[in-house]
Structure formats: C-alpha cells, structure tokens
Scaffold this active site. Structure first.
Site, PDB file in Angstrom:
ATOM      1  N   HIS A 111       0.838  -1.198   0.000  1.00  0.00           N
ATOM      2  CA  HIS A 111       0.000   0.000   0.000  1.00  0.00           C
ATOM      3  C   HIS A 111       0.878   1.256   0.000  1.00  0.00           C
ATOM      4  CE1 HIS A 111      -3.296  -2.670   1.140  1.00  0.00           C
ATOM      5  NE2 HIS A 111      -4.142  -1.660   0.985  1.00  0.00           N
ATOM      6  N   HIS A 150       1.287  -4.171   9.491  1.00  0.00           N
ATOM      7  CA  HIS A 150       2.677  -3.907   9.132  1.00  0.00           C
ATOM      8  C   HIS A 150       3.462  -3.369  10.313  1.00  0.00           C
ATOM      9  CE1 HIS A 150       2.770  -4.562   4.828  1.00  0.00           C
ATOM     10  NE2 HIS A 150       1.597  -3.958   4.736  1.00  0.00           N
TER      11      HIS A 150
END
Length: 171
Positions: A111, A150
């Site tokens: 992303h 993450h």
C-alpha cells in the site's frame, strides 16, 4: 544486539504504542477508510482524472503511471515472496490486526509503496500542486501500522522503494 534486532525492537515499540488507538472506535473507523484508499484505486483513478482534466500532459502522465506500476508491482511481489517477513500478529504474542491483510507477508508494505510511487510521479510531473499526495501516502503507511498489518520498517521500506522506482522510471 545486532542492527536487525535493534530495528525489530523499535518496530515493536511503535507497533505496540499504536495499539493504544484501538480504544477510539471513531478513529479506527477513519483509519480503516483511509487505508482502503490505498487499495490501488487511487493509482488508477488519479492518472485518468488528470488525463481528463489536462489531455496533453495527462496522456504522458498516464503512460508514465502505467510504466511505473509495471515495475512497482512485480518488484513488490518479488520482495514479499523472497524475504517472507511475517506479519505482526504472527510474531507478536497476544497481538491481532484489525483488518485482514491481502497477502501473507509484510515486507515491504505494498500500500505504501504504491502510494509513494503515485505521489512521487505526480510531484515530478505536475509539480508542487501534487504535494498533498505525499500527505495521503504518509497517512496510508501510518494506517497500515495502526491497523496492525505492518511494522513501521515495512512502511519506511515501501516509501523508499516506491520513490526509487519513480526516480528510475522518470529520470
């Protein structure tokens, strides 16, 4: 302590600090929505809208965006599947993510990589008017840590790689 161990300790501290935000449901709803804007739609939509707004320059921008993401996506998949860094819920005891990740591995953040690639390309091509895309890209990265999919170093790597790919394509 090795450099990688020290980096992991910093990653872990920041990740666990971000976990405190889970007590604020409106904030988490906002972060989820923000994170979804990094799912790839903006990378396709922004060049098309810019092309519609400015056909001459927009066509070049659209072609550069296609070329950029033709490099960015394979590099992202290759790194993810070679490095195979496990996501925070698999490594940190009693930790869970707030969203389901699209793939198994966490390094680098796709992303963030794609968001910084778009922001960099737009800034190089359009100029300072595109700077808000860097704010958006940074928020995408932060959202991925807040949501627990993450580590912060995944975000930093994604931002650097996305930016470097743009430089390689454009310059």
């Amino acid at each position: 302590m090795t450099v990688l161990e020290a980096l992991y300790q910093v990653d872990l501290r920041v990740l666990l600090w971000c976990r405190k935000s889970r007590y604020y449901p409106q904030f988490i709803a906002f972060v989820r929505s923000l994170s979804k804007t990094g799912d790839g739609y903006m990378q396709g939509l922004f060049p098309l809208v810019y092309w519609g707004y400015n056909p001459d320059s927009g066509q070049t921008f659209l072609l550069l965006a296609c070329l950029t993401f033709a490099f960015e996506r394979p590099i992202y998949f290759l790194l993810k599947n070679i490095l195979k860094r496990r996501r925070p819920p698999e490594v940190v005891p009693d930790f869970f993510s707030l969203v389901k990740a699209a793939d198994q591995f966490s390094f680098p953040s796709g992303h963030t990589m794609a968001a910084f690639a778009l922001a960099g390309l737009a800034t190089i091509h359009i100029g300072s008017a595109a700077f808000p895309l860097y704010i958006w890209a940074t928020c995408i990265g932060i959202s991925r840590v807040v949501l627990g999919v993450h580590f912060p170093s995944d975000i930093i790597a994604g931002a650097l790689l996305g930016s470097l790919i743009v430089i390689g394509v454009v310059l």
